[in-house]
Design a protein around this motif. Structure first.
Motif, PDB file in Angstrom:
ATOM      1  N   THR A   1       0.824  -1.203   0.000  1.00 42.64           N
ATOM      2  CA  THR A   1       0.000   0.000   0.000  1.00 42.64           C
ATOM      3  C   THR A   1       0.862   1.257   0.000  1.00 42.64           C
ATOM      4  O   THR A   1       2.071   1.203   0.224  1.00 42.64           O
ATOM      5  CB  THR A   1      -0.932   0.020   1.231  1.00 42.64           C
ATOM      6  OG1 THR A   1      -0.143  -0.002   2.428  1.00 42.64           O
ATOM      7  CG2 THR A   1      -1.857  -1.178   1.231  1.00 42.64           C
ATOM      8  N   ASN A   2       0.207   2.371  -0.234  1.00 39.84           N
ATOM      9  CA  ASN A   2       0.884   3.663  -0.327  1.00 39.84           C
ATOM     10  C   ASN A   2       1.325   4.135   1.053  1.00 39.84           C
ATOM     11  O   ASN A   2       0.571   4.029   2.026  1.00 39.84           O
ATOM     12  CB  ASN A   2      -0.072   4.692  -0.957  1.00 39.84           C
ATOM     13  CG  ASN A   2       0.659   5.906  -1.488  1.00 39.84           C
ATOM     14  OD1 ASN A   2       1.793   6.181  -1.114  1.00 39.84           O
ATOM     15  ND2 ASN A   2       0.014   6.656  -2.353  1.00 39.84           N
ATOM     16  N   SER A   3       2.535   4.646   1.151  1.00 36.51           N
ATOM     17  CA  SER A   3       3.029   5.192   2.420  1.00 36.51           C
ATOM     18  C   SER A   3       2.420   6.554   2.723  1.00 36.51           C
ATOM     19  O   SER A   3       2.541   7.039   3.842  1.00 36.51           O
ATOM     20  CB  SER A   3       4.556   5.309   2.391  1.00 36.51           C
ATOM     21  OG  SER A   3       5.154   4.046   2.249  1.00 36.51           O
TER      22      SER A   3
ATOM     23  N   THR B   1      -0.781   9.033   3.245  1.00 35.47           N
ATOM     24  CA  THR B   1      -2.154   8.910   3.724  1.00 35.47           C
ATOM     25  C   THR B   1      -2.679  10.289   4.089  1.00 35.47           C
ATOM     26  O   THR B   1      -2.016  11.302   3.826  1.00 35.47           O
ATOM     27  CB  THR B   1      -2.220   7.938   4.914  1.00 35.47           C
ATOM     28  OG1 THR B   1      -3.574   7.707   5.270  1.00 35.47           O
ATOM     29  CG2 THR B   1      -1.471   8.490   6.120  1.00 35.47           C
TER      30      THR B   1
ATOM     31  N   TYR C   1      -6.741  10.568   9.698  1.00 34.40           N
ATOM     32  CA  TYR C   1      -6.649   9.288  10.410  1.00 34.40           C
ATOM     33  C   TYR C   1      -5.955   9.466  11.762  1.00 34.40           C
ATOM     34  O   TYR C   1      -6.430   8.977  12.790  1.00 34.40           O
ATOM     35  CB  TYR C   1      -5.879   8.272   9.560  1.00 34.40           C
ATOM     36  CG  TYR C   1      -6.639   7.773   8.354  1.00 34.40           C
ATOM     37  CD1 TYR C   1      -8.019   7.662   8.364  1.00 34.40           C
ATOM     38  CD2 TYR C   1      -5.965   7.397   7.197  1.00 34.40           C
ATOM     39  CE1 TYR C   1      -8.715   7.200   7.251  1.00 34.40           C
ATOM     40  CE2 TYR C   1      -6.652   6.930   6.075  1.00 34.40           C
ATOM     41  CZ  TYR C   1      -8.025   6.835   6.110  1.00 34.40           C
ATOM     42  OH  TYR C   1      -8.705   6.374   5.008  1.00 34.40           O
TER      43      TYR C   1
ATOM     44  N   LEU D   1      -3.524  12.600   0.555  1.00 33.01           N
ATOM     45  CA  LEU D   1      -2.153  12.072   0.559  1.00 33.01           C
ATOM     46  C   LEU D   1      -1.194  13.155   1.033  1.00 33.01           C
ATOM     47  O   LEU D   1      -0.194  13.451   0.404  1.00 33.01           O
ATOM     48  CB  LEU D   1      -1.761  11.600  -0.852  1.00 33.01           C
ATOM     49  CG  LEU D   1      -2.612  10.516  -1.493  1.00 33.01           C
ATOM     50  CD1 LEU D   1      -2.223  10.312  -2.945  1.00 33.01           C
ATOM     51  CD2 LEU D   1      -2.494   9.195  -0.731  1.00 33.01           C
TER      52      LEU D   1
ATOM     53  N   ARG E   1       2.341   7.873   6.694  1.00 29.95           N
ATOM     54  CA  ARG E   1       1.575   7.109   7.667  1.00 29.95           C
ATOM     55  C   ARG E   1       2.381   6.810   8.933  1.00 29.95           C
ATOM     56  O   ARG E   1       3.585   6.574   8.875  1.00 29.95           O
ATOM     57  CB  ARG E   1       1.105   5.799   7.043  1.00 29.95           C
ATOM     58  CG  ARG E   1       2.241   4.866   6.631  1.00 29.95           C
ATOM     59  CD  ARG E   1       1.707   3.675   5.875  1.00 29.95           C
ATOM     60  NE  ARG E   1       2.802   2.814   5.430  1.00 29.95           N
ATOM     61  CZ  ARG E   1       2.676   1.822   4.553  1.00 29.95           C
ATOM     62  NH1 ARG E   1       1.493   1.571   4.024  1.00 29.95           N
ATOM     63  NH2 ARG E   1       3.707   1.090   4.207  1.00 29.95           N
TER      64      ARG E   1
ATOM     65  N   LEU F   1       0.221   1.113   9.798  1.00 30.27           N
ATOM     66  CA  LEU F   1      -0.217   0.431   8.586  1.00 30.27           C
ATOM     67  C   LEU F   1      -1.712   0.126   8.603  1.00 30.27           C
ATOM     68  O   LEU F   1      -2.263  -0.292   7.589  1.00 30.27           O
ATOM     69  CB  LEU F   1       0.554  -0.885   8.409  1.00 30.27           C
ATOM     70  CG  LEU F   1       2.075  -0.835   8.302  1.00 30.27           C
ATOM     71  CD1 LEU F   1       2.618  -2.236   8.040  1.00 30.27           C
ATOM     72  CD2 LEU F   1       2.514   0.104   7.201  1.00 30.27           C
TER      73      LEU F   1
ATOM     74  N   SER G   1      -4.154   2.030   5.959  1.00 28.59           N
ATOM     75  CA  SER G   1      -3.937   1.661   4.554  1.00 28.59           C
ATOM     76  C   SER G   1      -4.465   0.256   4.292  1.00 28.59           C
ATOM     77  O   SER G   1      -5.002  -0.029   3.214  1.00 28.59           O
ATOM     78  CB  SER G   1      -2.452   1.758   4.198  1.00 28.59           C
ATOM     79  OG  SER G   1      -1.658   1.031   5.109  1.00 28.59           O
TER      80      SER G   1
ATOM     81  N   GLU H   1      -8.273   0.457   4.013  1.00 28.01           N
ATOM     82  CA  GLU H   1      -8.688   0.956   2.697  1.00 28.01           C
ATOM     83  C   GLU H   1      -8.711  -0.175   1.672  1.00 28.01           C
ATOM     84  O   GLU H   1      -9.591  -0.226   0.813  1.00 28.01           O
ATOM     85  CB  GLU H   1      -7.739   2.066   2.249  1.00 28.01           C
ATOM     86  CG  GLU H   1      -7.897   3.361   3.046  1.00 28.01           C
ATOM     87  CD  GLU H   1      -6.869   4.412   2.660  1.00 28.01           C
ATOM     88  OE1 GLU H   1      -5.916   4.064   1.936  1.00 28.01           O
ATOM     89  OE2 GLU H   1      -7.013   5.574   3.087  1.00 28.01           O
TER      90      GLU H   1
ATOM     91  N   CYS I   1     -12.750   4.387   7.128  1.00 27.24           N
ATOM     92  CA  CYS I   1     -12.436   3.797   5.820  1.00 27.24           C
ATOM     93  C   CYS I   1     -13.663   3.104   5.226  1.00 27.24           C
ATOM     94  O   CYS I   1     -13.529   2.313   4.272  1.00 27.24           O
ATOM     95  CB  CYS I   1     -11.283   2.803   5.951  1.00 27.24           C
ATOM     96  SG  CYS I   1      -9.759   3.527   6.575  1.00 27.24           S
TER      97      CYS I   1
END
Length: 556
Positions: free
Chosen positions: A275-277, A279, A283, A306, A310, A313, A316, A319, A432
């Motif tokens: 996943t993408n770092s 976010t 959150y 974005l 993060r 984890l 992410s 999601e 999410c």
């Protein structure tokens, strides 16, 4: 050579390019205003139409071949539309040059152009070839196109490029090749490659490499040239292979270790996700356990979703679960190796984590077995399997102290938290858009790697039988199994090998604030068979401790 013919003059320049490796360009002399050719750069943003009829904006570092008023050609890359040779051309100006590979590579990359000329200039051409190539092209044009030389040749070469000088020893050549070659054999090979030898002694020499050999600039390159001509197949393998230098390999190969854990998880039905770092900051703001002040903010973020790195984890992964659930994939077993990012004062820190997610049904329904929703213990079973893999058997367990989980436990090793697991807080899952139960484990992957045993200790199986005794304890609901385990370890550690809860009861047959545990105790001595007397004494000691320290009632 696979190039479409243009006209006899342009075809000559292409022929010279492919035969000698020297790019050339032919200009219509009528387009050279002021009868002047200047090599220079033009201001950034200057518009220039190339031979493919596309208008391009020049960069400040683009080298241009210009006339008195404007650019005619992007040097070493592509010609211009206005100055090209056509069927109306009567007078031709030929240009042949040596350009810096770095300059041409950057210009070609800026304009996303890959031409035959740029391909060769980027890799380095022979700086002494332009004059000969110009003469050769002139001769061909005279023979094929009926051309006539009407002007002199201008050779502007103010700073000739020197030959490369490389100090080489015979011992080093033989050492790298792995075979003893005679000095004469080495010298003959190099001379055949147009590499001159100077300052020869019994130990070595100075190799004089022509400048067109841009790939030969070190002693190792000279050795490679010798070996290439001598033949790799002519170097015999020794019965015992050895090396004068071995790279130092790490004692713990992190990549191999990660692959091994991945195989364990994938083998039990888990799927790996990446996943993408990046976010969104909302959150961290929604959780009391995550300090928003530690967010690493992105200065030029592309989206408000974005805008930070993060700190966990979990979101992410949620999601990913949301995306799959919306596509009717409700039962998921996922894991991810990832990095979290934190700002600590003026410094930034990164931590390696391993996340495991469980949601939906434990297995697909079939005629053989009915499915059921995943439970906390499905996750904890996987967690303990991994901890056992890393040799962590002396563990401390405490209730989770984070609002990321509705309930769960923290497992520590040597007073450091190695993993936290439990049911994800529904309020945070809702951020999410995840409505179903999700169980989540967060490992400190760095700590796991550091504690991975390099040497595995084995011990023989006991020759003496194991004994099992069961106890039924009525205890207060505030007492958990970890309290029972710790007391048991302190009072019967020499004989107690393991414990297992096989029943839990809460109902009207006991007090409202009470629960009943049915626990099996397994006892074994490594040196002798246990007698009934020793077993009864051990169990009596445990019952006494449970009654005194936990207020337990022993059901007999």
């Amino acid at each position: 050579i696979g190039i479409n013919p243009t006209n006899n003059v342009v075809d000559v320049t292409n022929y010279v390019l492919h035969s000698l490796g020297q790019p050339m360009h032919a200009f219509d002399a009528a387009a050279i205003t002021g009868n002047e050719v200047v090599v220079k750069t033009l201001p950034a943003g200057t518009k220039f139409v190339t031979l493919d009829e596309k208008e391009r904006k020049l960069f400040a570092e683009d080298l241009m071949i210009c006339n008195q008023n404007e650019g005619m050609c992007i040097a070493g890359v592509f010609g211009g539309m206005k100055s090209g040779v056509t069927e109306k051309t009567t007078t031709v100006f030929l240009e042949s040059a040596y350009f810096s590979p770095d300059s041409i590579r950057k210009t070609a990359q800026n304009h996303q152009l890959k031409t035959d000329a740029s391909f060769r200039y980027e890799r380095g051409t022979d700086p002494n070839m332009p004059f000969f190539a110009l003469q050769y092209a002139t001769q061909l044009i005279q023979e094929i196109a009926g051309g006539e030389v009407v002007g002199e040749i201008f050779d502007i070469y103010p700073k000739p490029i020197d030959d490369f000088k490389i100090e080489v020893t015979y011992h080093r050549i033989n050492q790298l090749i792995g075979k003893e070659l005679s000095n004469k054999e080495i010298e003959d090979i190099l001379l055949g490659l147009e590499i001159k030898l100077e300052n020869k002694t019994s130990e070595g020499f100075t190799a004089i490499v022509p400048p067109y050999r841009v790939d030969v600039q070190r002693e190792a390159d000279i050795v490679e040239e010798v070996l290439r001509v001598y033949g790799y197949n002519n170097v015999e393998l020794q019965p015992t292979l050895s090396s004068s230098f071995l790279s130092e390999f790490p004692k713990k190969d992190n990549d191999s270790l990660q692959l091994e854990v991945s195989r364990i998880l994938s083998g039990t039905g888990f799927n790996e996700i990446v996943t993408n770092s990046l976010t969104k900051h909302q959150y961290a703001a929604a959780s009391e356990s995550i300090d928003s002040a530690n967010d690493v903010h992105i200065l030029n973020y592309l989206s408000e979703e974005l805008d930070v790195m993060r700190q966990t984890l979990m979101f992410s992964g949620l999601e990913v679960i949301d995306r799959n659930v919306k596509r009717r994939q409700n039962s998921l077993k996922l894991y991810e190796f990832g990095t979290t990012y934190h700002k600590k004062g003026e410094k930034y820190k990164e931590f390696s984590r391993l996340a495991i997610y469980l949601t939906g049904e434990n297995a697909s329904e079939s005629w053989l077995d009915q499915s059921r929703p995943v439970r906390f213990h499905d996750l904890s079973q996987m967690v303990y399997q991994l901890l056992n893999k890393f040799g962590m058997n002396r563990l401390e367990i405490a209730d989770v102290q984070s609002d990321l989980w509705s309930y769960g436990i923290e497992i520590s090793h040597n007073k450091k938290t190695v993993v936290t697991l439990g049911k994800v807080n529904p309020k945070l899952a809702a951020l999410c858009e995840v409505k179903q139960e999700v169980f989540y484990a967060d490992f400190d992957w760095q700590m796991l790697r550091e504690n991975y045993p390099l040497i595995v200790d084995f011990q023989p199986l006991s020759k003496f039988p194991e004994v099992k005794r069961d106890l039924s304890l009525v205890i207060d609901k505030s007492v958990n199994f970890e309290d029972i385990r710790k007391l048991s370890d302190r009072n019967a550690s020499k004989l107690l090998t393991r414990m297992r809860v096989f029943d839990v009861y809460e109902g009207d047959k006991i007090g409202e604030n009470e629960k009943a545990y049915a626990v099996s105790f397994f006892l074994q001595d490594q040196e002798k068979t246990l007698t009934d007397k020793v077993i009864d004494k051990t169990m009596q000691r445990l019952m006494t401790v449970f009654e005194k320290d936990l207020g337990a009632t022993i059901r007999k």
